[in-house]
Design a protein around this motif. Structure first.
Motif, PDB file in Angstrom:
ATOM      1  N   GLY A 174     -81.319-118.308  30.076  1.00  0.00           N
ATOM      2  CA  GLY A 174     -80.557-117.069  29.678  1.00  0.00           C
ATOM      3  C   GLY A 174     -79.595-117.208  29.054  1.00  0.00           C
ATOM      4  N   LYS A 175     -78.533-119.016  29.785  1.00  0.00           N
ATOM      5  CA  LYS A 175     -77.194-119.540  29.343  1.00  0.00           C
ATOM      6  C   LYS A 175     -77.703-119.539  27.249  1.00  0.00           C
ATOM      7  CE  LYS A 175     -73.704-120.969  31.265  1.00  0.00           C
ATOM      8  NZ  LYS A 175     -73.969-120.884  33.176  1.00  0.00           N
ATOM      9  N   ALA A 176     -79.005-120.617  26.935  1.00  0.00           N
ATOM     10  CA  ALA A 176     -79.240-120.326  25.644  1.00  0.00           C
ATOM     11  C   ALA A 176     -79.551-119.023  24.989  1.00  0.00           C
ATOM     12  CB  ALA A 176     -80.937-121.479  26.172  1.00  0.00           C
ATOM     13  N   VAL A 177     -80.013-118.661  25.839  1.00  0.00           N
ATOM     14  CA  VAL A 177     -80.585-117.319  24.434  1.00  0.00           C
ATOM     15  C   VAL A 177     -78.647-116.236  24.349  1.00  0.00           C
ATOM     16  CG1 VAL A 177     -81.400-115.134  24.892  1.00  0.00           C
ATOM     17  CG2 VAL A 177     -82.892-116.707  25.093  1.00  0.00           C
ATOM     18  N   HIS A 178     -77.656-116.263  24.840  1.00  0.00           N
ATOM     19  CA  HIS A 178     -76.379-116.087  24.883  1.00  0.00           C
ATOM     20  C   HIS A 178     -76.060-116.635  24.214  1.00  0.00           C
ATOM     21  CE1 HIS A 178     -72.649-114.936  27.631  1.00  0.00           C
ATOM     22  NE2 HIS A 178     -72.455-114.511  26.229  1.00  0.00           N
ATOM     23  N   HIS A 179     -75.654-117.880  24.079  1.00  0.00           N
ATOM     24  CA  HIS A 179     -75.592-118.552  23.314  1.00  0.00           C
ATOM     25  C   HIS A 179     -75.957-118.015  21.735  1.00  0.00           C
ATOM     26  CE1 HIS A 179     -73.368-121.234  26.556  1.00  0.00           C
ATOM     27  NE2 HIS A 179     -72.560-120.497  26.344  1.00  0.00           N
ATOM     28  N   ALA A 180     -77.077-118.734  22.226  1.00  0.00           N
ATOM     29  CA  ALA A 180     -78.258-118.216  20.079  1.00  0.00           C
ATOM     30  C   ALA A 180     -77.247-116.848  19.996  1.00  0.00           C
ATOM     31  CB  ALA A 180     -79.212-118.715  20.601  1.00  0.00           C
ATOM     32  N   ASP A 219     -73.942-116.480  18.588  1.00  0.00           N
ATOM     33  CA  ASP A 219     -73.768-118.108  17.172  1.00  0.00           C
ATOM     34  C   ASP A 219     -74.782-116.487  16.174  1.00  0.00           C
ATOM     35  OD1 ASP A 219     -72.905-119.939  18.687  1.00  0.00           O
ATOM     36  OD2 ASP A 219     -74.362-121.101  18.725  1.00  0.00           O
ATOM     37  N   LEU A 220     -75.430-115.536  16.607  1.00  0.00           N
ATOM     38  CA  LEU A 220     -76.105-114.926  15.594  1.00  0.00           C
ATOM     39  C   LEU A 220     -75.156-113.959  15.086  1.00  0.00           C
ATOM     40  CD1 LEU A 220     -79.853-114.933  16.441  1.00  0.00           C
ATOM     41  CD2 LEU A 220     -78.561-115.843  15.029  1.00  0.00           C
ATOM     42  N   GLY A 221     -74.359-113.914  15.248  1.00  0.00           N
ATOM     43  CA  GLY A 221     -73.000-112.936  15.106  1.00  0.00           C
ATOM     44  C   GLY A 221     -73.496-111.731  16.046  1.00  0.00           C
ATOM     45  N   TYR A 222     -73.412-111.862  17.437  1.00  0.00           N
ATOM     46  CA  TYR A 222     -73.267-111.139  18.205  1.00  0.00           C
ATOM     47  C   TYR A 222     -72.126-111.342  19.552  1.00  0.00           C
ATOM     48  CZ  TYR A 222     -77.856-109.304  16.246  1.00  0.00           C
ATOM     49  OH  TYR A 222     -78.365-108.789  15.034  1.00  0.00           O
ATOM     50  N   PRO A 223     -70.378-111.338  19.307  1.00  0.00           N
ATOM     51  CA  PRO A 223     -69.981-111.393  20.090  1.00  0.00           C
ATOM     52  C   PRO A 223     -70.001-110.237  21.028  1.00  0.00           C
ATOM     53  CG  PRO A 223     -69.124-110.970  18.350  1.00  0.00           C
ATOM     54  CD  PRO A 223     -70.467-110.375  18.078  1.00  0.00           C
ATOM     55  N   GLU A 224     -70.432-109.850  20.934  1.00  0.00           N
ATOM     56  CA  GLU A 224     -70.152-108.717  22.057  1.00  0.00           C
ATOM     57  C   GLU A 224     -71.491-108.538  23.713  1.00  0.00           C
ATOM     58  OE1 GLU A 224     -71.604-107.697  18.593  1.00  0.00           O
ATOM     59  OE2 GLU A 224     -73.617-106.546  19.592  1.00  0.00           O
ATOM     60  N   VAL A 225     -71.882-109.796  23.177  1.00  0.00           N
ATOM     61  CA  VAL A 225     -73.250-110.422  24.544  1.00  0.00           C
ATOM     62  C   VAL A 225     -72.154-110.779  25.653  1.00  0.00           C
ATOM     63  CG1 VAL A 225     -74.761-111.538  25.006  1.00  0.00           C
ATOM     64  CG2 VAL A 225     -74.647-110.256  23.356  1.00  0.00           C
ATOM     65  N   GLU A 226     -71.742-110.218  27.150  1.00  0.00           N
ATOM     66  CA  GLU A 226     -71.069-110.984  27.911  1.00  0.00           C
ATOM     67  C   GLU A 226     -71.958-112.101  28.504  1.00  0.00           C
ATOM     68  OE1 GLU A 226     -68.879-108.231  29.853  1.00  0.00           O
ATOM     69  OE2 GLU A 226     -67.057-109.446  28.249  1.00  0.00           O
ATOM     70  N   GLY A 227     -73.740-111.951  28.863  1.00  0.00           N
ATOM     71  CA  GLY A 227     -73.887-112.434  29.659  1.00  0.00           C
ATOM     72  C   GLY A 227     -75.539-112.309  29.674  1.00  0.00           C
ATOM     73  N   GLY A 247     -94.991-111.492  30.838  1.00  0.00           N
ATOM     74  CA  GLY A 247     -94.422-110.993  29.601  1.00  0.00           C
ATOM     75  C   GLY A 247     -92.774-111.054  30.337  1.00  0.00           C
ATOM     76  N   LYS A 248     -92.008-110.873  29.494  1.00  0.00           N
ATOM     77  CA  LYS A 248     -90.431-111.816  29.487  1.00  0.00           C
ATOM     78  C   LYS A 248     -89.571-110.031  30.241  1.00  0.00           C
ATOM     79  CE  LYS A 248     -90.260-114.373  26.228  1.00  0.00           C
ATOM     80  NZ  LYS A 248     -90.183-114.181  24.390  1.00  0.00           N
ATOM     81  N   TYR A 249     -88.059-110.123  30.987  1.00  0.00           N
ATOM     82  CA  TYR A 249     -87.680-108.877  31.401  1.00  0.00           C
ATOM     83  C   TYR A 249     -86.106-109.599  31.290  1.00  0.00           C
ATOM     84  CZ  TYR A 249     -84.600-105.733  34.131  1.00  0.00           C
ATOM     85  OH  TYR A 249     -84.155-105.224  34.859  1.00  0.00           O
ATOM     86  N   MET A 250     -85.054-109.541  30.434  1.00  0.00           N
ATOM     87  CA  MET A 250     -85.166-109.373  30.417  1.00  0.00           C
ATOM     88  C   MET A 250     -83.362-108.472  30.529  1.00  0.00           C
ATOM     89  SD  MET A 250     -84.631-111.498  26.396  1.00  0.00           S
ATOM     90  CE  MET A 250     -86.683-110.946  26.051  1.00  0.00           C
ATOM     91  N   GLU A 251     -81.847-108.801  31.297  1.00  0.00           N
ATOM     92  CA  GLU A 251     -80.901-108.589  31.097  1.00  0.00           C
ATOM     93  C   GLU A 251     -80.010-108.909  29.949  1.00  0.00           C
ATOM     94  OE1 GLU A 251     -81.821-106.207  35.210  1.00  0.00           O
ATOM     95  OE2 GLU A 251     -80.110-107.736  35.009  1.00  0.00           O
ATOM     96  N   ILE A 252     -78.956-107.614  29.366  1.00  0.00           N
ATOM     97  CA  ILE A 252     -77.796-108.351  28.451  1.00  0.00           C
ATOM     98  C   ILE A 252     -76.781-107.537  28.698  1.00  0.00           C
ATOM     99  CG2 ILE A 252     -77.407-108.465  26.251  1.00  0.00           C
ATOM    100  CD1 ILE A 252     -80.194-109.790  25.242  1.00  0.00           C
ATOM    101  N   THR A 277     -86.653-112.646  39.627  1.00  0.00           N
ATOM    102  CA  THR A 277     -85.150-112.067  38.598  1.00  0.00           C
ATOM    103  C   THR A 277     -85.009-113.413  39.520  1.00  0.00           C
ATOM    104  OG1 THR A 277     -84.207-110.633  39.839  1.00  0.00           O
ATOM    105  CG2 THR A 277     -85.362-110.218  37.639  1.00  0.00           C
ATOM    106  N   LEU A 278     -84.393-114.176  38.951  1.00  0.00           N
ATOM    107  CA  LEU A 278     -83.321-115.430  39.705  1.00  0.00           C
ATOM    108  C   LEU A 278     -82.272-114.386  40.306  1.00  0.00           C
ATOM    109  CD1 LEU A 278     -82.816-117.555  37.122  1.00  0.00           C
ATOM    110  CD2 LEU A 278     -84.528-118.199  38.793  1.00  0.00           C
ATOM    111  N   LYS A 279     -82.058-115.427  41.437  1.00  0.00           N
ATOM    112  CA  LYS A 279     -81.052-114.899  42.817  1.00  0.00           C
ATOM    113  C   LYS A 279     -80.204-114.436  42.105  1.00  0.00           C
ATOM    114  CE  LYS A 279     -84.124-114.787  46.789  1.00  0.00           C
ATOM    115  NZ  LYS A 279     -83.971-115.564  48.159  1.00  0.00           N
TER     116      LYS A 279
END
Lengths: 82, 82
Positions: free
Chosen positions: A18-24, A27-35, B39-44, A8-10
């Motif tokens: 991660g930022k791209a997935v966060h915004h996506a 936009d897809l209707g998951y405002p609860e995603v914070e990071g 694979g991928k590992y994600m933390e949300i 994982t990134l330090k």
């Protein structure tokens, strides 16, 4: 022997994926995603080594190839497959 | 709430990245490596949802965006961060 490795990134390193997935997700209707943080997960099968050897050699593999230790950290677990 | 998600290729799906790492490790002096899967590992991080809601919505996120369910499978765990 099966090594399960997380890379994982330090903290503080920019994570554009991660930022791209966060915004996506927002936009897809998951405002609860914070990071979102995205890393790699690897499973490596090892044969003919003891668990002590595997422990040492998997750490070497991470340092040499699997992780870029300037910006990434890694952790791993070993499981017996016999 | 923190969701920890693993996305991995389904069995039988070609993993060229895994093959490349496998050969690289063999060439670097690790003949004990018999196979590598990547694979991928994600933390949300999720805010303002109950764990029941999170359970359902993280599964939706995986189906819609995070995994390509034709070739990938996913699994996740939820942790309370309060």
């Amino acid at each position: 022997m099966l090594a399960k490795i997380h890379v994982t990134l330090k903290k503080g390193v920019l994570d554009p994926q991660g930022k791209a997935v966060h915004h996506a997700l927002n936009d897809l209707g998951y405002p609860e995603v914070e990071g979102v943080q995205i890393g790699k997960y690897m499973e490596i099968r090892l044969a003919g080594v003891t668990s002590d050897e595997a422990e040492k050699r998997v750490q070497e593999m991470c340092e040499k190839l699997l992780a870029n230790t300037v910006i990434e950290s890694y952790r791993y677990t070993l499981e017996s497959t016999e």
